[in-house]
Design an enzyme around this catalytic site. Structure first.
Site, PDB file in Angstrom:
ATOM      1  N   LYS A  18     -16.254  -4.925  -5.647  1.00 53.99           N
ATOM      2  CA  LYS A  18     -15.256  -4.082  -4.988  1.00 53.99           C
ATOM      3  C   LYS A  18     -15.938  -3.327  -3.856  1.00 53.99           C
ATOM      4  CE  LYS A  18     -12.342   0.003  -5.796  1.00 53.99           C
ATOM      5  NZ  LYS A  18     -11.888   1.003  -6.794  1.00 53.99           N
ATOM      6  N   LYS A  75      -4.976  11.035  -3.651  1.00 57.20           N
ATOM      7  CA  LYS A  75      -5.783  11.724  -4.651  1.00 57.20           C
ATOM      8  C   LYS A  75      -5.803  13.223  -4.359  1.00 57.20           C
ATOM      9  CE  LYS A  75      -9.168   7.959  -5.240  1.00 57.20           C
ATOM     10  NZ  LYS A  75      -8.985   7.684  -6.677  1.00 57.20           N
ATOM     11  N   ASP A  83     -16.990   4.295  -3.970  1.00 57.45           N
ATOM     12  CA  ASP A  83     -16.049   3.297  -4.487  1.00 57.45           C
ATOM     13  C   ASP A  83     -16.424   1.877  -4.077  1.00 57.45           C
ATOM     14  OD1 ASP A  83     -13.954   3.051  -6.243  1.00 57.45           O
ATOM     15  OD2 ASP A  83     -12.392   3.152  -4.713  1.00 57.45           O
ATOM     16  N   ASP A 138      -3.149   3.816  -5.049  1.00 58.44           N
ATOM     17  CA  ASP A 138      -4.474   4.222  -5.519  1.00 58.44           C
ATOM     18  C   ASP A 138      -5.036   3.235  -6.541  1.00 58.44           C
ATOM     19  OD1 ASP A 138      -6.710   5.824  -5.532  1.00 58.44           O
ATOM     20  OD2 ASP A 138      -5.963   7.150  -7.106  1.00 58.44           O
ATOM     21  N   GLU A 165      -5.957   0.286  -5.689  1.00 66.56           N
ATOM     22  CA  GLU A 165      -6.209  -0.617  -4.562  1.00 66.56           C
ATOM     23  C   GLU A 165      -7.325  -1.618  -4.804  1.00 66.56           C
ATOM     24  OE1 GLU A 165      -9.657   1.573  -4.558  1.00 66.56           O
ATOM     25  OE2 GLU A 165      -7.639   2.373  -4.826  1.00 66.56           O
ATOM     26  N   ARG A 187      -8.235  -3.430  -7.354  1.00 66.97           N
ATOM     27  CA  ARG A 187      -7.846  -4.697  -7.981  1.00 66.97           C
ATOM     28  C   ARG A 187      -7.074  -5.590  -7.010  1.00 66.97           C
ATOM     29  NH1 ARG A 187      -4.505  -1.317 -12.307  1.00 66.97           N
ATOM     30  NH2 ARG A 187      -6.110   0.135 -11.596  1.00 66.97           N
TER      31      ARG A 187
END
Length: 473
Positions: free
Chosen positions: A242, A254, A265, A324, A326, A328
């Site tokens: 990712k 968020k 992330d 949020d 996102e 996946r």
């Protein structure tokens, strides 16, 4: 760190096990005063006596991961005492592989070198430690020990690459710079790196990936890394990371506190880059491909929105229930690309995917979802060797039902219940029926407090596991 095999010099380091008698007067004095008793992780440094003690706990309960922690503690104490050279002699330990023990010693000492201080204007010079290491074993076995030392140092250097990438904030690491870093680091060690821009990705049909990145002014980059070093094998492992270089949550915004560390992330992407670097640098006989869809999940008039329906690279349609969720969505295209275009035979994806995983396992265990038990067991064996913890989650069909959409083939959230499982199973819908493992590193990739031999911030989690997996395969 400089490691000299079969040499002496510097402060003398001695290993002690808890509960065993010893003729050393200083040790017995410290034991009587309960200052040092050989307990697991205990360290005592005395520069006046030119000696240091390391405690490894009970001899019959020796754990190599605790050896890493003990020698990490030693290195930190040596740094505090300005000791730059040590002499360590290790007697053969019954039932213990001395190459593995040596590797744990090297890693523990080397992990203590890591600091993320590049933005401190008053940072100190890096601590340099010389280790003179002697083993009381047969001389013909020394090349094996030397190989373990060299391989471990090389591997931890690659772990540090991952930690640096994940620690860097989003104004330094964004899709373009992440792609350029991957190219710069990996091409030096013989990896082919191909970077696709937005228009190329659109022509390829990577619509789910592009939807997530649509709200940012920074162009998404689709990064493909190819390491081919076993022409005799048709096996090809795909590592998919990712690559959300910053996650605001998009329209499903968020809270402010939840955004502070969202530069991390792309922890899965960082792990993939570091792992392939380690594999290529050691020239492992294997075929490995890495795939990273790098983009920012930002908020603007161009952003994808809750209620949108996007057509993924596989042709499956995805209802966007929550922007949020996102990661996946990008993984849907990345995993399918690795499975089909790159013709992988097995797939592992890594992602800082769900807060639910953090709630379930804290910052200690990685959550896992798989469709192939034999493949997963191989990963768990590599993880145990590496001192990295993974816990398998169930994949009951009842969980899959939570991802069903009324208006599309699938939706990108299954609700709050079983969130780590439904997220993983969503990704699994795009693996083209290959043996596949999903690793949710939301809690383990970036620590809020120091743990064992890892400092606050990025950990480089599973670079070691994946390296040892490929080496074992």
């Amino acid at each position: 760190m400089k490691f000299n095999l079969e040499k002496n010099g510097g402060l003398l380091v001695e290993i002690y096990f808890e509960g065993l008698s010893c003729e050393c007067k200083l040790y017995n004095h410290l034991k009587e005063k309960k200052i040092f008793e050989g307990k697991l992780g205990q360290v005592y440094v005395n520069t006046f006596e030119n000696v240091a003690f390391v405690g490894l706990g009970k001899k019959d309960e020796l754990d190599l991961n605790e050896v890493r922690t003990a020698f990490f503690n030693l290195a930190k104490e040596l740094e505090k005492n300005n000791v730059n050279e040590i002499s360590l002699t290790v007697e053969k330990i019954d039932g213990v592989c001395m190459a593995g023990f040596t590797s744990a010693v090297v890693e523990g000492l080397k992990q203590a070198e890591y600091k993320f201080d590049r933005f401190h204007t008053d940072r100190k010079e890096a601590f340099e430690l010389t280790v003179n290491y002697t083993l009381n074993i047969e001389e013909e076995k020394l090349p094996v020990i030397q190989k373990a030392i060299d391989e471990t140092q090389s591997l931890i250097d690659s772990v540090f690459i991952t930690r640096d990438l994940v620690n860097l904030p989003s104004n330094y690491i964004y899709p373009e710079t992440l792609a350029n870093k991957a190219k710069e680091l990996l091409e030096k060690v013989g990896v082919k790196v191909t970077i696709y821009g937005e228009e190329e990705a659109r022509k390829m049909g990577l619509n789910a990936f592009l939807a997530v990145g649509s709200g940012s002014d920074r162009e998404p980059k689709f990064i493909v890394m190819e390491y081919s070093n076993d022409p005799t094998s048709n096996e090809k492992l795909a590592l998919v990371g990712k690559g959300i270089t910053y996650d605001s949550g998009g329209y499903s915004l968020k809270p402010s506190d939840g955004m502070k560390t969202m530069f991390d992330d792309m922890g899965g992407a960082g792990t993939v880059i570091g792992t392939i670097h380690a594999i290529a640098k050691s020239k492992l006989k294997a075929n490995v491909v890495g795939v990273v869809g790098a983009c920012e999940n930002a908020l603007s008039g161009h952003s994808y929105k809750p209620g949108d329906i996007v057509t993924s690279f596989s042709g499956k349609t995805i209802e966007i229930d929550n922007t949020d969720a996102e990661g996946r969505v990008t993984l849907a295209d990345s995993v399918y690309y690795a499975s089909t275009v790159m013709k992988a035979t097995k797939v592992i994806d890594l992602a800082t995917l769900t807060g639910a995983c953090l709630v379930a396992f804290g910052e200690v265990y990685t959550g896992a979802v798989t469709n192939n038990q034999e493949f997963f067991n191989q990963v768990v064996s590599a993880a145990k060797l590496s001192g990295e913890k993974i816990w398998q989650l169930p994949t009951d069909k009842e969980f899959a039902k939570l991802n069903k959409s009324r208006v599309a083939d699938i939706k990108n959230t299954g609700g709050r219940m079983g969130g780590t499982i439904t997220a993983g199973m969503f990704v699994g819908e795009f693996n083209n029926n290959l043996p596949w493992i999903h690793l949710d590193i939301a809690g383990t990739a970036f620590l809020s407090k120091a743990y064992s031999y890892l400092s606050v911030g990025a950990t480089g989690i599973h670079v070691k596991t994946l390296y040892n997996l490929v080496k074992g395969l």
